[in-house]
Scaffold this active site. Sequence first.
Site, PDB file in Angstrom:
ATOM      1  N   ASN A   1      39.204  -7.633  27.368  1.00 43.51           N
ATOM      2  CA  ASN A   1      39.649  -6.219  26.958  1.00 43.51           C
ATOM      3  C   ASN A   1      38.777  -5.293  27.699  1.00 43.51           C
ATOM      4  OD1 ASN A   1      40.055  -3.892  25.975  1.00 43.51           O
ATOM      5  ND2 ASN A   1      39.808  -4.776  23.792  1.00 43.51           N
TER       6      ASN A   1
ATOM      7  N   ARG B   1      44.113  -7.481  27.927  1.00 42.10           N
ATOM      8  CA  ARG B   1      44.867  -6.439  27.056  1.00 42.10           C
ATOM      9  C   ARG B   1      45.064  -5.208  27.935  1.00 42.10           C
ATOM     10  NH1 ARG B   1      42.479  -2.170  22.488  1.00 42.10           N
ATOM     11  NH2 ARG B   1      44.531  -1.450  21.931  1.00 42.10           N
TER      12      ARG B   1
ATOM     13  N   HIS C   1      48.914  -0.357  19.051  1.00 43.01           N
ATOM     14  CA  HIS C   1      48.523  -1.350  18.046  1.00 43.01           C
ATOM     15  C   HIS C   1      49.501  -2.526  18.134  1.00 43.01           C
ATOM     16  CE1 HIS C   1      46.099   1.753  15.762  1.00 43.01           C
ATOM     17  NE2 HIS C   1      45.391   1.414  16.837  1.00 43.01           N
TER      18      HIS C   1
ATOM     19  N   LEU D   1      45.597  -0.131   9.482  1.00 46.53           N
ATOM     20  CA  LEU D   1      44.560   1.011   9.339  1.00 46.53           C
ATOM     21  C   LEU D   1      43.234   0.793   9.867  1.00 46.53           C
ATOM     22  CD1 LEU D   1      46.010   1.259   5.461  1.00 46.53           C
ATOM     23  CD2 LEU D   1      46.972   2.173   7.764  1.00 46.53           C
TER      24      LEU D   1
ATOM     25  N   ARG E   1      41.942  12.107  14.173  1.00 48.28           N
ATOM     26  CA  ARG E   1      43.345  12.336  14.963  1.00 48.28           C
ATOM     27  C   ARG E   1      44.357  12.960  13.754  1.00 48.28           C
ATOM     28  NH1 ARG E   1      44.288   6.829  17.551  1.00 48.28           N
ATOM     29  NH2 ARG E   1      42.935   6.912  19.374  1.00 48.28           N
TER      30      ARG E   1
ATOM     31  N   GLU F   1      43.717  -9.817  17.361  1.00 49.20           N
ATOM     32  CA  GLU F   1      44.376  -9.371  18.639  1.00 49.20           C
ATOM     33  C   GLU F   1      43.938 -10.320  19.786  1.00 49.20           C
ATOM     34  OE1 GLU F   1      44.770  -5.083  18.836  1.00 49.20           O
ATOM     35  OE2 GLU F   1      43.417  -5.318  17.495  1.00 49.20           O
TER      36      GLU F   1
END
Length: 404
Positions: free
Chosen positions: A7, A98, A187, A216, A248, A391
């Site tokens: 990543n 990723r 995501h 979350l 955000r 992930e």
Amino acid sequence: MKILVINSGSSSIKFKLYEMSSAEEGEVLASGLAERIGEDTSTLTYKRHEKDGSETKQTWNDPLPNHETGLKRIIKALSDPEKGVISSPDEIAAAGHRVLHAGEAFSAPTKVNDAVIDAIKKCIPLGPLHNPANLDGILVASQIMQGASQVAVFDTAFHQTMPPEAYLYALPYELYKEQGVRRYGFHGTSHKYVARVTAKLAGVPQDQSNIITAHLGNGSSMAAVRNGRCVDTSMGLTPLPGLIMGTRTGDIDPAIIFYLGKQLGLSLEELDNLVNKQSGLKGICGHNDLRDVHTAAEEGEERAKLALSMLAYRNKKFFGAYIAALGRVDAIAFTAGVGENDSWVRAQSLADMEHLGVVIDLERNDGRCSEPTLISADSSTIQVWVVPTDEEYEIARETYEVLS
């Protein structure tokens, strides 16, 4: 098959090396993080994962002027005669990368070639902060690990199964066709992993399951997953809309942007900074870390209490919307930093939804969850789970499937 998951960020490289025996079985051999690349205070943290579940950790503070140096240093650590886990870099069969944004170009992980590289470049306007760094990781790995296959796993790919009524905006259609303006979602790797695991936990075949996944964290999103395929998600063209997040806004009236631009004379860059970095929980109460918000609320700060109420209420609205969109729901799954660790958010986001078949068992829900945990009551017709996301493992699994 040894697969290195990479990543690559603008100033960091996060990595995990897996030994994959099948698409469903893999073992972590080593992991770590190269950070502050390009700075004088670069750090490489390396962990070797032992058979007994323990970890052997090492840290180096050598300068890492660029990503090429960083990845070379990672490969050197992995193949170190004393602390490494491979005898040679040639043992690594593939690198799984990723990549944030693929637009509409890819709906599945893909072996990297010139066309894939071009597609990632074309999506830089849609992912200006992430795609260039993700691409750097691919190009550097291709140079250093010439014998290994390079596979791109896209964060947006899982959401490419949404139907047009879910992904299109009510804007002039030409803006979609000519500028690519549509809902993409993010995501995706996490939602895919969690939906698959939750279906198994709920005892429902994945291709017959209806699952709502709630990722979350400081950045948050939900997805409605029917028969293993995403049919709606809360983020959009960018990661800004949907749920209230750390900094955000989530969903707002878009005319607010025009209003503030005129009233305050703010530039586009200043407005972008406002809605992405100065809003959300931070904008409401001054704290973007939910742990700090809870502490402030416990100390009597009214705006912190308000921020928590707004967060839970927005989550509840999306859960209700996705129950309506799916019609029948087998399970709801919470994941990521907040979803796995904040029992208050989980309980309040699903409070008073018994009439929809959701009943939380407060005792089961209490505390953090480091492994899959059922938190719904036996009387709940919709199961509610906490499923820690992974992930990196999902990227390794999908990379294995591409090569197989």
